[in-house]
Design a protein around this motif. Structure first.
Motif, short mmCIF file in Angstrom:
data_model
loop_
_atom_site.label_atom_id
_atom_site.label_comp_id
_atom_site.label_asym_id
_atom_site.label_seq_id
_atom_site.Cartn_x
_atom_site.Cartn_y
_atom_site.Cartn_z
N ALA A 68 0.81 -1.22 0.00
CA ALA A 68 0.00 0.00 0.00
C ALA A 68 0.84 1.27 0.00
CB ALA A 68 -0.93 0.00 1.22
N SER A 69 2.16 1.14 -0.06
CA SER A 69 3.05 2.27 0.15
C SER A 69 3.93 2.55 -1.06
CB SER A 69 3.97 2.00 1.34
OG SER A 69 3.24 1.74 2.51
N THR A 70 4.57 3.70 -1.00
CA THR A 70 5.63 4.06 -1.94
C THR A 70 6.90 4.33 -1.14
OG1 THR A 70 4.11 5.05 -3.53
CG2 THR A 70 6.40 5.76 -3.63
N THR A 71 8.01 3.78 -1.61
CA THR A 71 9.30 4.09 -0.99
C THR A 71 9.94 5.23 -1.77
OG1 THR A 71 9.62 1.83 -0.22
CG2 THR A 71 11.58 3.22 -0.39
N PRO A 72 10.23 6.35 -1.13
CA PRO A 72 10.80 7.48 -1.87
C PRO A 72 12.20 7.17 -2.36
CG PRO A 72 10.79 7.89 0.49
CD PRO A 72 10.02 6.64 0.29
N THR A 73 12.56 7.82 -3.44
CA THR A 73 13.89 7.60 -4.01
C THR A 73 14.98 8.30 -3.21
OG1 THR A 73 13.51 9.52 -5.45
CG2 THR A 73 13.00 7.32 -6.35
N GLU A 74 14.74 9.56 -2.85
CA GLU A 74 15.74 10.37 -2.15
C GLU A 74 15.04 11.30 -1.16
OE1 GLU A 74 19.20 11.90 -4.79
OE2 GLU A 74 17.40 11.98 -6.04
N ARG A 193 -0.22 15.80 -13.09
CA ARG A 193 -0.66 17.19 -13.16
C ARG A 193 0.43 18.16 -12.72
NH1 ARG A 193 -6.15 18.08 -10.09
NH2 ARG A 193 -5.72 20.18 -10.87
N LEU A 194 1.65 17.64 -12.50
CA LEU A 194 2.73 18.47 -11.99
C LEU A 194 3.94 18.40 -12.92
CD1 LEU A 194 2.41 17.35 -8.26
CD2 LEU A 194 1.56 19.49 -9.26
N PRO A 195 3.82 18.92 -14.13
CA PRO A 195 4.91 18.80 -15.10
C PRO A 195 6.17 19.56 -14.70
CG PRO A 195 3.21 20.29 -15.92
CD PRO A 195 2.65 19.63 -14.70
N ASP A 196 6.07 20.57 -13.83
CA ASP A 196 7.24 21.35 -13.43
C ASP A 196 7.99 20.73 -12.25
OD1 ASP A 196 6.82 23.47 -15.28
OD2 ASP A 196 5.23 24.26 -13.99
N LEU A 197 7.49 19.62 -11.71
CA LEU A 197 8.06 19.07 -10.49
C LEU A 197 9.28 18.19 -10.80
CD1 LEU A 197 7.89 18.62 -7.44
CD2 LEU A 197 6.36 16.69 -7.89
N PRO A 198 10.46 18.57 -10.33
CA PRO A 198 11.62 17.69 -10.49
C PRO A 198 11.58 16.56 -9.47
CG PRO A 198 12.25 19.66 -9.30
CD PRO A 198 10.80 19.84 -9.67
N ASP A 199 12.08 15.41 -9.86
CA ASP A 199 12.21 14.26 -8.95
C ASP A 199 10.92 13.96 -8.19
OD1 ASP A 199 15.11 13.94 -9.41
OD2 ASP A 199 15.25 15.87 -8.38
N PRO A 200 9.83 13.67 -8.87
CA PRO A 200 8.55 13.48 -8.18
C PRO A 200 8.53 12.29 -7.23
CG PRO A 200 8.37 12.82 -10.48
CD PRO A 200 9.68 13.52 -10.33
N GLY A 201 9.46 11.34 -7.38
CA GLY A 201 9.48 10.20 -6.49
C GLY A 201 10.23 10.43 -5.19
N ALA A 202 10.77 11.63 -4.99
CA ALA A 202 11.56 11.93 -3.80
C ALA A 202 10.72 12.62 -2.73
CB ALA A 202 12.75 12.82 -4.17
N LEU A 214 6.63 20.73 1.89
CA LEU A 214 7.11 19.35 1.85
C LEU A 214 6.18 18.54 0.98
CD1 LEU A 214 8.43 16.63 3.12
CD2 LEU A 214 6.38 16.68 4.50
N HIS A 215 6.74 17.61 0.20
CA HIS A 215 5.89 16.67 -0.53
C HIS A 215 6.60 15.35 -0.68
CE1 HIS A 215 8.22 16.95 -4.31
NE2 HIS A 215 8.35 18.23 -4.02
N TYR A 216 5.81 14.30 -0.85
CA TYR A 216 6.34 12.97 -1.13
C TYR A 216 5.27 12.15 -1.82
CZ TYR A 216 4.13 12.08 3.45
OH TYR A 216 3.26 12.02 4.52
N ALA A 217 5.71 11.14 -2.54
CA ALA A 217 4.78 10.30 -3.31
C ALA A 217 4.10 9.29 -2.40
CB ALA A 217 5.54 9.57 -4.41
#
Length: 431
Positions: A68-74, A193-202, A214-217
């Motif tokens: 059920a989770s996502t592990t962030p990249t960085e 919906r966030l094309p300007d977001l770098p590194d969305p998995g972090a 703060l944001h995270y996937a």
């Protein structure tokens, strides 16, 4: 009196459900009383760090959480205007985080976490629609009275009922909630919906004068981005609905005027009608009275800037369950509760202080102090070891409780040069 204590847990959130599971692992039963008509966590998402996930894995929830989770990249920190990356540290990239802290890091929707806990617990333990209105003490335990007229008896009552805890009023008296002078805007946005977001998995902090985001996937494939945008003010909290206050829809974007498009487009993707006040609980002199004891936010609600509200609650639940089981009978409860307070109070107070300090460090204006903070972020893995490397079972055995394989353990920050900024968690005071 029963040979083993009958435990009544007030609150069916993360702490209450984890405690019930941890008690069951040790052959003890508990009843969970939740005031809501259904299990529904407040808040969008939670970041689970190794100090909690190792305990949840120990009680058999690892596969369910991972699914059920996502592990962030960085973990990335960026400057507010140009998005310049000032520090980056691996989390899910390779196996660095698990190798260092011996457990994973997960981003998960609060409702999904609660569902995993409730499914593991099974039917019959959680009683819904039970709002506690009164506690009373008698020679053989506690009497609980609920708003619908129901009365129950237990040898031990655990207040896992949040920052405005009914049980805390009985244990410690008075009001202990402290408004931080800051508030937040939050939301969940599809990553496409966030094309300007770098590194969305972090996990990313955007830091700037008087605010941060703060944001995270989250989601099983990281398809959603959960964010919390924190600003200074209002000076006093007058929200009539408790944690939230109505706000004009343009207020969040005005607070982030001139910030990088990734920040402003994320905030603009959500319709904001309320702001969330950020509160903590003042350090309590005592966590237990008679046969009632506090857990999680009821005992130590903290600002979300170290991402440890939910994680320390899991720690509390595992420690309390182990100490109750160690005493094994209701007559041994006073010693178990005293040991629990001794074990947990100093650590949670330290994280509370660090979380409060970190807010100011994230909101520094451009200049020498912000530059010093940015340089300190390079040593973040070492500075976080005392939080993420904590092992409840080692602490219960009286051994060093840090499981990190390398790096010094340093104290919580007391100056911009000793910043510790970790993933924050969505919610008014929860982490």
């Amino acid at each position: 009196m029963a040979a083993t204590p009958r435990v009544a847990i007030i609150g069916g959130g993360i702490g209450g459900l984890t405690l019930a599971l941890a008690l069951r692992e040790r052959g003890l039963t508990a009843d969970v009383y939740e005031q809501a008509p259904r299990l529904a966590e407040i808040g969008a998402a939670v970041a689970l760090s190794a100090n909690a996930t190792r305990e949840l894995e120990r009680i058999g929830l690892g596969a369910g959480l991972a699914a059920a989770s996502t592990t962030p990249t960085e973990l990335i920190h960026r400057r507010w205007r140009d998005g310049r990356k000032v520090a980056a540290h691996p989390v899910g990239t390779g196996s660095w985080y698990r190798d260092r802290f011996h457990a994973p890091f997960h981003g998960i929707h609060r409702a999904h976490l609660q569902a995993v806990l409730a499914a593991a617990l099974g039917p019959g333990t959680v009683h819904l629609g039970c709002r506690l209105v009164e506690l009373g003490e008698r020679s053989d335990g506690m009497v609980l009275r609920f708003a619908d007229g129901r009365a129950e008896h237990a040898e031990l009552v655990v207040g896992a009922d949040g920052i405005r805890s009914t049980v805390r009023r009985w244990v410690a008296g008075g009001a202990h909630e402290i408004y931080s002078g800051t508030s937040g805007f939050r939301g969940i946005v599809p990553v496409d919906r966030l094309p300007d977001l770098p590194d969305p998995g972090a996990i990313q902090f955007w830091m700037g004068p008087g605010a941060h985001l703060l944001h995270y996937a989250i989601g099983s494939s990281g398809e959603l981005v959960n964010f919390l945008a924190v600003v200074e003010g209002p000076a006093a909290w007058t929200g009539s609905e408790g944690w939230t206050a109505e706000v004009a829809g343009d207020v969040p974007l005005r607070a982030f005027e001139g910030w990088h498009p990734a920040v402003t487009s994320m905030i603009a993707a959500v319709t904001h009608t309320v702001r969330w006040g950020l509160f903590a609980v003042a350090p309590l002199r005592r966590w237990h009275r008679g046969r009632a004891v506090l857990l999680g936010d009821a005992a130590h609600a903290m600002l979300p800037h170290q991402g440890q509200g939910a994680n320390t609650t899991v720690e509390d639940a595992v420690a309390l369950a182990a100490l109750i089981a160690r005493e094994s009978t209701a007559t041994g409860l006073p010693g178990a509760l005293a040991a629990y307070q001794t074990l947990r109070r100093a650590r949670t107070r330290r994280i509370q202080r660090s979380s409060w300090t970190t807010n100011a460090l994230l909101h520094l204006p451009d200049g020498p102090a912000a530059d010093e903070r940015d340089r300190a972020l390079a040593r973040l893995p070492q500075d976080l070891a005392w939080i993420h490397g904590y092992d409840v079972h080692a602490a219960l055995r009286g051994r060093p409780a840090h499981t990190a394989t390398a790096g010094p353990v340093v104290p919580a920050p007391r100056s911009p040069g000793a910043v510790v900024a970790a993933p924050a968690v969505e919610g008014c005071c929860r982490g």
